[in-house]
Design an enzyme around this catalytic site. Structure first.
Site, PDB file in Angstrom:
ATOM      1  N   LYS A   1       9.384  30.694  16.958  1.00 25.21           N
ATOM      2  CA  LYS A   1       9.169  30.771  18.407  1.00 25.21           C
ATOM      3  C   LYS A   1       8.683  32.173  18.790  1.00 25.21           C
ATOM      4  CE  LYS A   1      11.367  29.709  22.821  1.00 25.21           C
ATOM      5  NZ  LYS A   1      10.153  29.051  23.302  1.00 25.21           N
TER       6      LYS A   1
ATOM      7  N   HIS B   1      16.897  29.161  18.941  1.00 29.86           N
ATOM      8  CA  HIS B   1      15.662  28.458  18.561  1.00 29.86           C
ATOM      9  C   HIS B   1      15.268  28.820  17.135  1.00 29.86           C
ATOM     10  CE1 HIS B   1      15.218  27.687  22.887  1.00 29.86           C
ATOM     11  NE2 HIS B   1      14.356  26.733  22.537  1.00 29.86           N
TER      12      HIS B   1
END
Ligand code: NAP
Length: 266
Positions: A159, A155
């Site tokens: 995040k 990701h």
């Protein structure tokens, strides 16, 4: 037929922006307000990128629900707030559709009990991309035959939670069918802490965080003389919006909490 009245929480975020776009371009939906972490008293149209959208911004969700008739809350904020936002929605008879990640199994059990007590529908989906749901389902199928498995999720570096909600959900689905086993060599050691990733019932989950990534996951199975890799990539956040729309349509027809989009696309 009257339009579904929707509030989006987190409208300036990567996901929230896409949700505002989806709601305001869907004929049967109406955006009535947004809940942001700042800009109380302003209109969304005062912020860059939202010039034509004349809805009020609230920083207090309770007040937002008191001052507007709202059917559905779409929450795309941060792990620290998702649970509290759902409780405020339940208290006001508003149905939450939550993409915010970071819920524990205990949170989900507790929130489901509250939804059922009030007879209000709610959907929490750690991943709204239909391709990701298929990746999870295919992984569950494969784990029956190839029980040695590791998950690598990748990701963007903004995040907040690790592992991702999708990785956890994949591991939970796999554990429903996989024979219990501790993978790797029984005597293996980590020369650097965390080298083998997180342990979920004996299988390993590895989290990569880098700029340039959106949301990606590989589920790698190993068998005698073979490996199988199941991979999904969200290369743009628009990939999540058909799933959010489906969840809004579905949440109006249920009176419990559903965790995972796979339970509504069957
Ligand atoms: P992001 O770009 O950081 O956006 C989050 C937004 O929420 C920011 O504008 C933030 O404002 C705002 N916010 C934070 N706390 C708030 C509060 N209490 N009330 C109102 N607004 C608040 O994050 P993102 O990438 O859009 O992701 C949002 C959430 O969705 C995360 O939990 C992420 O893991 C999850 N996610 C889910 C899916 C899915 O398919 N389910 C896909 C991608 C991401 P400030 O910047 O001022 O704090």
């Amino acid at each position: 037929m009257s339009k579904v009245k929707i509030v989006v929480a987190g409208p300036r975020g990567n996901m929230g922006k896409e949700a505002v776009k989806m709601v305001t371009t869907t004929d049967e939906f109406e955006l009535v307000a947004v809940v942001d972490s700042k800009h109380e008293g302003m209109k969304l149209s005062d912020l860059e990128g939202f010039h034509h959208i004349e809805v009020p911004i609230y920083t207090n969700m309770q007040r937002c629900f008191e001052e507007n008739k709202v059917d559905v809350l779409i929450d795309l904020t941060a792990p620290a707030f998702g649970k509290n936002h759902m409780e405020i929605a339940f208290a006001n008879g508003v149905r939450p559709v939550v993409g915010t990640t970071g819920f524990t199994e205990e949170d989900i059990t507790e929130l489901r009990a509250k939804a059922e007590e009030k007879g209000i529908g709610a959907i929490i989906a750690p991943n709204f991309a239909v391709g990701a749901i298929l990746m999870m389902k295919f992984s569950q199928m494969a784990a029956k035959y190839l029980p040695d498995v590791e998950i690598i999720e990748r990701h963007h570096d903004r995040k907040l939670d690790a592992p991702s909600g999708t990785a956890l959900k994949t591991a939970q689905l796999i554990s429903e069918v996989r024979e219990q086993k501790q993978q790797g060599h029984p005597k293996e050691t980590e020369e650097l802490d965390g080298a083998r990733g997180a342990d979920f019932e004996g299988m390993r989950i590895h989290s990569v965080r880098l700029p340039g990534l959106v949301a990606h996951q590989e589920v790698i199975f190993g068998g005698v003389g073979q490996t199988l890799t199941i991979r999904h990539d969200s290369i743009d956040r628009s990939s999540f919006m058909p799933g959010v729309k489906l969840a809004v349509d579905s949440v109006l027809r249920i009176d419990t909490l559903i965790y995972g989009l796979e339970h509504i696309i069957e």
